[in-house]
Design a protein around this motif. Sequence first.
Motif, PDB file in Angstrom:
ATOM      1  N   UNK A  93       0.985  -0.693   0.089  1.00  0.00           N
ATOM      2  CA  UNK A  93       0.285   0.085  -0.163  1.00  0.00           C
ATOM      3  C   UNK A  93       0.899   0.980   0.408  1.00  0.00           C
ATOM      4  N   UNK A  94       0.569   2.251  -1.024  1.00  0.00           N
ATOM      5  CA  UNK A  94       0.936   3.717  -0.320  1.00  0.00           C
ATOM      6  C   UNK A  94       1.467   4.151   0.589  1.00  0.00           C
ATOM      7  N   UNK A  95       2.772   5.171   1.143  1.00  0.00           N
ATOM      8  CA  UNK A  95       2.794   5.518   2.315  1.00  0.00           C
ATOM      9  C   UNK A  95       1.407   6.502   2.493  1.00  0.00           C
ATOM     10  N   UNK A  96       0.486   7.069   1.758  1.00  0.00           N
ATOM     11  CA  UNK A  96      -0.717   8.491   1.838  1.00  0.00           C
ATOM     12  C   UNK A  96      -1.468   7.755   0.269  1.00  0.00           C
ATOM     13  N   UNK A  97      -2.755   8.159   0.762  1.00  0.00           N
ATOM     14  CA  UNK A  97      -3.404   8.313  -0.784  1.00  0.00           C
ATOM     15  C   UNK A  97      -5.176   9.138   0.107  1.00  0.00           C
ATOM     16  N   UNK A  98      -5.684   9.110  -1.321  1.00  0.00           N
ATOM     17  CA  UNK A  98      -7.067   9.908  -0.593  1.00  0.00           C
ATOM     18  C   UNK A  98      -8.412   9.386  -1.336  1.00  0.00           C
ATOM     19  N   UNK A  99      -9.015   9.117  -0.526  1.00  0.00           N
ATOM     20  CA  UNK A  99     -10.509   8.732  -1.002  1.00  0.00           C
ATOM     21  C   UNK A  99     -11.963   9.360  -0.181  1.00  0.00           C
ATOM     22  N   UNK A 100     -12.410   9.491  -1.351  1.00  0.00           N
ATOM     23  CA  UNK A 100     -14.014   9.897  -0.512  1.00  0.00           C
ATOM     24  C   UNK A 100     -14.781   9.211   0.255  1.00  0.00           C
ATOM     25  N   UNK A 101     -14.930   9.252   0.917  1.00  0.00           N
ATOM     26  CA  UNK A 101     -16.571   8.728   1.476  1.00  0.00           C
ATOM     27  C   UNK A 101     -17.172   9.587   1.225  1.00  0.00           C
ATOM     28  N   UNK A 102     -18.140   8.420  -0.014  1.00  0.00           N
ATOM     29  CA  UNK A 102     -19.138   9.064  -0.874  1.00  0.00           C
ATOM     30  C   UNK A 102     -20.859   9.132  -0.083  1.00  0.00           C
ATOM     31  N   UNK A 103     -21.100   7.850   0.986  1.00  0.00           N
ATOM     32  CA  UNK A 103     -22.200   7.799   1.790  1.00  0.00           C
ATOM     33  C   UNK A 103     -21.863   8.218   3.223  1.00  0.00           C
ATOM     34  N   UNK A 104     -21.482   9.775   3.729  1.00  0.00           N
ATOM     35  CA  UNK A 104     -21.097   9.945   4.807  1.00  0.00           C
ATOM     36  C   UNK A 104     -22.509   9.481   5.618  1.00  0.00           C
ATOM     37  N   UNK A 105     -22.203   9.205   6.967  1.00  0.00           N
ATOM     38  CA  UNK A 105     -23.274   8.801   8.092  1.00  0.00           C
ATOM     39  C   UNK A 105     -24.378   9.779   8.194  1.00  0.00           C
ATOM     40  N   UNK A 106     -23.676  11.215   8.259  1.00  0.00           N
ATOM     41  CA  UNK A 106     -24.349  12.571   8.653  1.00  0.00           C
ATOM     42  C   UNK A 106     -24.972  13.112   7.555  1.00  0.00           C
ATOM     43  N   UNK A 107     -24.933  12.425   6.239  1.00  0.00           N
ATOM     44  CA  UNK A 107     -25.646  12.717   5.022  1.00  0.00           C
ATOM     45  C   UNK A 107     -24.949  14.333   4.051  1.00  0.00           C
ATOM     46  N   UNK A 108     -24.901  14.814   3.568  1.00  0.00           N
ATOM     47  CA  UNK A 108     -24.368  15.413   3.354  1.00  0.00           C
ATOM     48  C   UNK A 108     -23.254  15.298   2.032  1.00  0.00           C
ATOM     49  N   UNK A 109     -22.872  16.343   1.607  1.00  0.00           N
ATOM     50  CA  UNK A 109     -21.806  15.731   0.572  1.00  0.00           C
ATOM     51  C   UNK A 109     -20.396  14.571   0.687  1.00  0.00           C
ATOM     52  N   UNK A 110     -20.079  14.144  -0.183  1.00  0.00           N
ATOM     53  CA  UNK A 110     -19.182  12.719  -0.314  1.00  0.00           C
ATOM     54  C   UNK A 110     -17.406  14.276   0.562  1.00  0.00           C
ATOM     55  N   UNK A 111     -16.927  13.362   1.269  1.00  0.00           N
ATOM     56  CA  UNK A 111     -16.060  13.347   2.186  1.00  0.00           C
ATOM     57  C   UNK A 111     -14.300  13.144   2.159  1.00  0.00           C
ATOM     58  N   UNK A 112     -13.906  14.556   1.769  1.00  0.00           N
ATOM     59  CA  UNK A 112     -12.181  13.550   1.033  1.00  0.00           C
ATOM     60  C   UNK A 112     -11.871  13.247   2.961  1.00  0.00           C
ATOM     61  N   UNK A 113     -10.749  11.960   2.752  1.00  0.00           N
ATOM     62  CA  UNK A 113     -10.133  11.534   3.297  1.00  0.00           C
ATOM     63  C   UNK A 113      -8.755  11.324   3.188  1.00  0.00           C
ATOM     64  N   UNK A 114      -7.933  11.452   4.047  1.00  0.00           N
ATOM     65  CA  UNK A 114      -6.242  11.227   3.140  1.00  0.00           C
ATOM     66  C   UNK A 114      -5.251  10.559   4.175  1.00  0.00           C
ATOM     67  N   UNK A 115      -5.545   9.246   4.169  1.00  0.00           N
ATOM     68  CA  UNK A 115      -4.920   8.661   5.255  1.00  0.00           C
ATOM     69  C   UNK A 115      -3.345   8.262   4.424  1.00  0.00           C
ATOM     70  N   UNK A 116      -3.067   7.953   5.826  1.00  0.00           N
ATOM     71  CA  UNK A 116      -0.985   7.600   6.044  1.00  0.00           C
ATOM     72  C   UNK A 116      -1.004   6.965   7.212  1.00  0.00           C
ATOM     73  N   UNK A 117       0.216   6.574   7.406  1.00  0.00           N
ATOM     74  CA  UNK A 117       0.690   5.548   8.693  1.00  0.00           C
ATOM     75  C   UNK A 117       1.353   6.639   9.784  1.00  0.00           C
ATOM     76  N   UNK A 118       1.300   5.671  10.796  1.00  0.00           N
ATOM     77  CA  UNK A 118       1.348   6.622  11.711  1.00  0.00           C
ATOM     78  C   UNK A 118       2.701   5.052  12.886  1.00  0.00           C
TER      79      UNK A 118
END
Length: 139
Positions: A93-118
Amino acid sequence: MIEKALIYGTSSRGLLVFDEPDFPEVPIQVPGGTVEAGEQVIDAARREFGEETGLLGRTGFRLLGDSHRPFERDGHLHNLHRTYFHLPLEETLPETWTHFEATPSGGGAPILFRFFWIDIALARSRLDLGSGEMLDRLL
């Protein structure tokens, strides 16, 4: 009661976490979310992990434990029940990537998430709202 499934995804790089670039005030988190009515908690963990990370069809989830925590919201006392899983992830898996959560539990527009390792040892102090409470079970 509010039911949540949280996933500690790990590799030799550490713990998989994400932030929300459009909302920098939101602390880093691990993948997870709300268990829907009638849904088994393991199914919620698989679904939420795929929806949030874009890494679909993962297997190998291992139950770590669960916790109950009361909290107050809008003048009402609620009980939060969290179930934690460990998911070993591949080293490719990459060091970092982004992905949109298309169906947030609270409704509304997709949310951009940036993934990384700590580093897992540092994760407890960096995760929000006590969600690092089962990290010691990874060791």
